[in-house]
Design a protein around this motif. Structure first.
Motif, PDB file in Angstrom:
ATOM      1  N   UNK A 168       0.758  -1.494  -0.097  1.00 19.81           N
ATOM      2  CA  UNK A 168      -0.464   0.176   0.030  1.00 19.81           C
ATOM      3  C   UNK A 168       0.886   1.030   0.135  1.00 19.81           C
ATOM      4  N   UNK A 169       1.765   0.960   0.732  1.00 19.86           N
ATOM      5  CA  UNK A 169       2.724   2.733   0.808  1.00 19.86           C
ATOM      6  C   UNK A 169       3.512   2.295   0.136  1.00 19.86           C
ATOM      7  N   UNK A 170       4.220   1.411  -1.210  1.00 16.55           N
ATOM      8  CA  UNK A 170       5.008   1.903  -2.081  1.00 16.55           C
ATOM      9  C   UNK A 170       3.856   2.279  -2.941  1.00 16.55           C
ATOM     10  N   UNK A 171       2.436   2.114  -3.487  1.00 17.67           N
ATOM     11  CA  UNK A 171       2.015   2.409  -4.523  1.00 17.67           C
ATOM     12  C   UNK A 171       1.678   3.884  -4.647  1.00 17.67           C
ATOM     13  N   UNK A 172       1.379   4.324  -3.075  1.00 19.13           N
ATOM     14  CA  UNK A 172       1.139   5.344  -2.841  1.00 19.13           C
ATOM     15  C   UNK A 172       2.574   6.306  -3.397  1.00 19.13           C
ATOM     16  N   UNK A 173       3.870   5.539  -3.106  1.00 24.63           N
ATOM     17  CA  UNK A 173       5.018   6.291  -3.759  1.00 24.63           C
ATOM     18  C   UNK A 173       4.878   6.341  -4.850  1.00 24.63           C
ATOM     19  N   UNK A 174       4.920   5.248  -5.210  1.00 26.95           N
ATOM     20  CA  UNK A 174       4.544   5.167  -7.008  1.00 26.95           C
ATOM     21  C   UNK A 174       4.391   6.484  -7.582  1.00 26.95           C
ATOM     22  N   UNK A 175       3.237   7.072  -6.710  1.00 27.25           N
ATOM     23  CA  UNK A 175       2.251   8.052  -7.557  1.00 27.25           C
ATOM     24  C   UNK A 175       3.295   9.713  -7.643  1.00 27.25           C
ATOM     25  N   UNK A 176       3.267   9.197  -6.248  1.00 26.82           N
ATOM     26  CA  UNK A 176       3.803  10.939  -5.419  1.00 26.82           C
ATOM     27  C   UNK A 176       5.162  11.044  -5.269  1.00 26.82           C
ATOM     28  N   UNK A 177       5.839   9.990  -5.181  1.00 28.86           N
ATOM     29  CA  UNK A 177       7.124   9.971  -4.838  1.00 28.86           C
ATOM     30  C   UNK A 177       7.828   8.645  -5.835  1.00 28.86           C
ATOM     31  N   UNK A 178       7.558   8.754  -7.265  1.00 31.08           N
ATOM     32  CA  UNK A 178       8.199   7.693  -7.900  1.00 31.08           C
ATOM     33  C   UNK A 178      10.049   7.245  -7.517  1.00 31.08           C
ATOM     34  N   UNK A 179      10.432   7.883  -8.009  1.00 32.72           N
ATOM     35  CA  UNK A 179      11.757   8.226  -8.022  1.00 32.72           C
ATOM     36  C   UNK A 179      12.486   6.519  -6.016  1.00 32.72           C
ATOM     37  N   UNK A 180      11.598   7.077  -5.437  1.00 37.62           N
ATOM     38  CA  UNK A 180      12.287   6.577  -4.025  1.00 37.62           C
ATOM     39  C   UNK A 180      11.463   5.330  -3.614  1.00 37.62           C
ATOM     40  N   UNK A 181      10.337   5.367  -4.764  1.00 39.38           N
ATOM     41  CA  UNK A 181       9.386   3.804  -4.901  1.00 39.38           C
ATOM     42  C   UNK A 181      10.256   2.839  -5.631  1.00 39.38           C
ATOM     43  N   UNK A 182      11.186   3.534  -6.525  1.00 43.97           N
ATOM     44  CA  UNK A 182      11.733   3.161  -7.426  1.00 43.97           C
ATOM     45  C   UNK A 182      12.890   2.136  -6.380  1.00 43.97           C
ATOM     46  N   UNK A 183      13.619   3.304  -5.820  1.00 44.85           N
ATOM     47  CA  UNK A 183      14.395   2.504  -5.456  1.00 44.85           C
ATOM     48  C   UNK A 183      15.030   2.367  -3.986  1.00 44.85           C
ATOM     49  N   UNK A 184      13.735   1.730  -2.906  1.00 41.81           N
ATOM     50  CA  UNK A 184      12.712   0.862  -2.283  1.00 41.81           C
ATOM     51  C   UNK A 184      13.230  -0.660  -2.588  1.00 41.81           C
ATOM     52  N   UNK A 185      11.917  -0.200  -3.809  1.00 44.42           N
ATOM     53  CA  UNK A 185      12.214  -2.295  -4.557  1.00 44.42           C
ATOM     54  C   UNK A 185      13.340  -2.232  -5.074  1.00 44.42           C
ATOM     55  N   UNK A 186      13.947  -1.387  -5.985  1.00 35.05           N
ATOM     56  CA  UNK A 186      15.426  -2.248  -5.503  1.00 35.05           C
ATOM     57  C   UNK A 186      16.387  -2.979  -4.817  1.00 35.05           C
ATOM     58  N   UNK A 187      16.475  -2.493  -3.980  1.00 36.65           N
ATOM     59  CA  UNK A 187      16.671  -2.428  -2.577  1.00 36.65           C
ATOM     60  C   UNK A 187      16.085  -3.725  -1.376  1.00 36.65           C
ATOM     61  N   UNK A 188      15.108  -4.034  -1.973  1.00 31.55           N
ATOM     62  CA  UNK A 188      13.802  -4.403  -1.233  1.00 31.55           C
ATOM     63  C   UNK A 188      14.693  -6.170  -0.856  1.00 31.55           C
ATOM     64  N   UNK A 189      15.471  -6.548  -2.206  1.00 33.28           N
ATOM     65  CA  UNK A 189      16.251  -7.792  -1.528  1.00 33.28           C
ATOM     66  C   UNK A 189      16.852  -7.897  -0.501  1.00 33.28           C
ATOM     67  N   UNK A 190      17.483  -6.956  -0.269  1.00 30.62           N
ATOM     68  CA  UNK A 190      18.735  -6.932   0.854  1.00 30.62           C
ATOM     69  C   UNK A 190      17.803  -6.199   2.187  1.00 30.62           C
ATOM     70  N   UNK A 191      16.857  -5.823   2.194  1.00 32.93           N
ATOM     71  CA  UNK A 191      16.946  -4.691   3.425  1.00 32.93           C
ATOM     72  C   UNK A 191      15.408  -5.186   3.937  1.00 32.93           C
ATOM     73  N   UNK A 192      16.139  -6.533   4.452  1.00 32.33           N
ATOM     74  CA  UNK A 192      14.993  -7.294   5.500  1.00 32.33           C
ATOM     75  C   UNK A 192      14.327  -6.806   6.862  1.00 32.33           C
ATOM     76  N   UNK A 193      13.023  -6.758   7.169  1.00 30.81           N
ATOM     77  CA  UNK A 193      12.300  -6.608   8.430  1.00 30.81           C
ATOM     78  C   UNK A 193      13.329  -6.869   9.543  1.00 30.81           C
ATOM     79  N   UNK A 194      13.981  -7.952   9.693  1.00 28.39           N
ATOM     80  CA  UNK A 194      14.261  -8.612  10.954  1.00 28.39           C
ATOM     81  C   UNK A 194      15.685  -7.507  10.563  1.00 28.39           C
ATOM     82  N   UNK A 195      16.715  -6.644  10.035  1.00 21.56           N
ATOM     83  CA  UNK A 195      17.604  -5.668  10.917  1.00 21.56           C
ATOM     84  C   UNK A 195      17.650  -5.314  11.500  1.00 21.56           C
ATOM     85  N   UNK A 196      16.200  -4.737  12.367  1.00 25.75           N
ATOM     86  CA  UNK A 196      16.320  -4.216  13.398  1.00 25.75           C
ATOM     87  C   UNK A 196      15.424  -4.683  14.234  1.00 25.75           C
TER      88      UNK A 196
END
Length: 609
Positions: free
Chosen positions: A6-34
């Motif tokens: 849901x958040x990424x979809x909103x970013x796609x609309x308003x902040x597409x570059x940031x959304x792409x940035x997060x998607x590109x790094x999604x494989x290394x950014x795991x929820x278990x890091x913190x």
């Protein structure tokens, strides 16, 4: 869909570059890091390095309370340092109305966690937020440049500051420096703007007669330079100046010239960067045959007559000067740091100095002194002294008036300085960071410690090899440089063209002023105003497209800044009054510029003959 989706979809609309940035790094950014946990209110919180960045009890309420206590209420732009899980940003959004919020979060992993744990679509969709994620602090300044005249407040989240102290210290310092420089620039413009333009109109003919510093670029490669400033510590260096001249290119600021000549040492270059009459007095009865003058067209005109040797111009910082240069010959820019010493350092860099050694660069007031002995400033103090108010008292009162405080000196002790000097220190520190290969040394023991600029001694400077023969050869080469041919005709043509453009601009502004008065009258009577507004929009569009508008607007910057900085949205009556005032100010500025340009045109034609 998941919270992240849901958040990424909103970013796609308003902040597409940031959304792409997060998607590109999604494989290394795991929820278990913190380590995440749930607060007593059921809202998520997170732990980094054993420390919770949000309350374990009620993160929303406590974030709201923190932001509420921090808000100044005067700002139009808020910079929030540290996004965390977004609680502070939500509070900032709720506690402000239409202000711009710049959210700075250096940790992409933490931001990704927030996107996974909380529904942040209301923040993303609000239209008032700019995200800077995993970005250098300097990028904040680029955003601030898009909103001139807006008051700025920076708020750094306390718990996140502990997590990345160096980053947030840098952010706070860079924003603070930016705000301070803008305030100083506007204050200086208000004080000297018209003087700069008057001097420029008197000196405009020099654009056709004097070459630019760009022709000196790297001419002195491999040779060390000694920047001679007029701080109190220069007194200890002056007896050795003749020996130093054998080893260094001597680049003196105007305030140090008199002291150098008293030692029978003529600097190789004299840098002047002040438009005032009193500053020109530094050159009174200072005969120089060989020194080369480095200045720009905003300098008080008598300076160019007082210095008899070769002259080189640096580029103007003002729209009128830049316009004339673009239509004749670009001279070469010196970085603006607010001080003649900063201009002198940058000149040393431009000419290719292998090292820059600094004498008298105290940027403070060792032993409560302001200048070296023998400077015009010190002499004037003695002239003005009264029996019941000795010269020493003048200097001390000058310091008290500037807001004194003590900071670390090169010798490890403490030296008095003030807020203005702090700006220069920061400028030098930024240059040390930007040009790490170019080594700079300060030989002022009691001068303010400048991060990145090494401290050395006079003895070490005197150990440098003798280079005078090679320096003189380069100086002779500089003396042969001439400006491009045919500049007189180009300069005259550009001045005549600008006068014509300003006349057209005056007609538009005058018509706009008439319509605003008619709009005011119709509005008060309740009559129809749509046609007037349409015509005003056409006039404004024509002004925006008119050549010369930036030149006329130059001395209106303080007025425009005041308008843009208004916290509350103006009423219709205030908007009309502001429009009337703006057209009136624009007309006055156009008239002022046209008068000066007529004088510049006359002087240039006389010089051509």
């Amino acid at each position: 869909m998941s919270i992240l989706a849901d958040n990424l979809h909103a970013l796609d609309i308003h902040f597409p570059s940031l959304s792409h940035f997060l998607k590109d790094y999604s494989e290394t950014l795991t929820i278990d890091d913190y380590k995440t946990s749930v607060s007593r209110t059921g809202c998520p919180t997170i732990e980094i390095n054993g420390q919770l960045i949000h309350s374990r009890f009620d993160p929303q309420k406590e974030s709201y309370r923190f932001i509420e206590n921090q808000l100044s209420g005067d700002a139009s732009i808020y910079i929030q340092g540290g996004f965390g899980l977004g609680y502070h940003s939500e509070a900032l959004l709720e506690l402000t109305e239409d202000e711009i919020l710049i959210i700075v979060e250096p940790d992409i992993k933490l931001f990704y966690h927030a996107m996974c744990l909380r529904d942040l679509r209301h923040l993303i969709n609000c239209g008032r937020i700019i995200f800077l994620i995993d970005s250098e602090p300097d990028n904040v300044l680029a955003i601030l440049e898009q909103f001139p005249g807006k008051l700025v407040q920076i708020i750094i989240t306390r718990s996140l500051y502990d997590y990345k102290q160096n980053y947030y210290d840098s952010l706070r310092n860079k924003v603070g420096n930016y705000i301070s420089r803008k305030e100083v620039n506007l204050s200086t413009l208000k004080r000297f703007g018209k003087l700069w333009l008057r001097n420029l109109s008197e000196n405009a003919h020099l654009l056709a007669e004097v070459p630019g510093i760009r022709s000196l670029d790297h001419l002195f490669d491999g040779l060390p330079a000694l920047l001679i400033a007029a701080g109190p510590s220069l007194d200890t260096i002056l007896p050795y100046l003749e020996k130093l001249k054998e080893r260094f290119i001597l680049v003196a600021v105007d305030t140090a010239l008199r002291a150098c000549l008293k030692e029978n040492v003529e600097p190789d270059f004299i840098v002047v960067a002040d438009p005032q009459y009193w500053n020109s007095r530094h050159m009174d009865r200072c005969p120089t045959d060989q020194s080369i003058l480095i200045s720009d067209t905003s300098t008080f005109p008598s300076v160019f007559r007082q210095i008899k040797g070769k002259k080189f111009l640096s580029s103007s910082s003002f729209p009128l000067g830049l316009y004339l240069e673009e239509n004749t010959e670009l001279k070469g820019k010196l970085k603006a740091g607010g001080s003649v010493a900063t201009a002198a350092w940058d000149f040393c860099r431009i000419i290719g100095a292998s090292e820059i050694w600094c004498a008298g660069l105290d940027l403070g007031f060792p032993d409560k002194q302001t200048h070296c002995r023998g400077s015009f400033f010190e002499q004037r103090v003695h002239w003005l002294s009264e029996r019941h108010r000795p010269a020493e008292d003048f200097s001390w009162h000058a310091l008290i008036d500037a807001g004194l405080h003590k900071v670390e000196a090169n010798d490890g002790g403490l030296t008095w300085t003030d807020r203005r000097m702090n700006l220069y220190v920061r400028w030098f520190e930024e240059q040390m960071e930007k040009y790490p290969v170019l080594q700079s040394f300060n030989i002022s023991q009691k001068g303010i410690k400048i991060r990145g600029m090494g401290f050395s001694t006079l003895a070490e400077a005197l150990k440098k090899p003798i280079n005078r023969m090679e320096i003189d050869l380069k100086l002779n080469e500089a003396g042969q440089i001439e400006p491009s041919p045919g500049l007189y005709s180009e300069l005259i043509k550009s001045i005549e063209s600008l006068i014509e453009n300003l006349s057209s601009l005056h007609e538009l502004a005058d018509r706009g002023l008439q319509l605003c008065h008619k709009l005011e009258e119709n509005f008060k009577k309740g009559h129809e105003i749509s046609r007037i507004l349409t015509e005003l929009n056409k006039i404004d569009a024509a002004i925006i497209n008119q050549s010369g508008k930036e030149i006329a607007a130059f001395i209106l910057q303080n007025f425009i800044t005041d308008l843009l900085g208004e916290k509350k949205s103006p009423t219709p009556e205030q908007t009309i009054n502001n429009s009337i005032s703006l057209y009136e100010e624009l007309n006055q500025s156009i008239g002022f510029h046209r008068e000066l340009l007529q004088k510049a045109l006359k002087n240039t034609k006389i010089s051509q003959e």
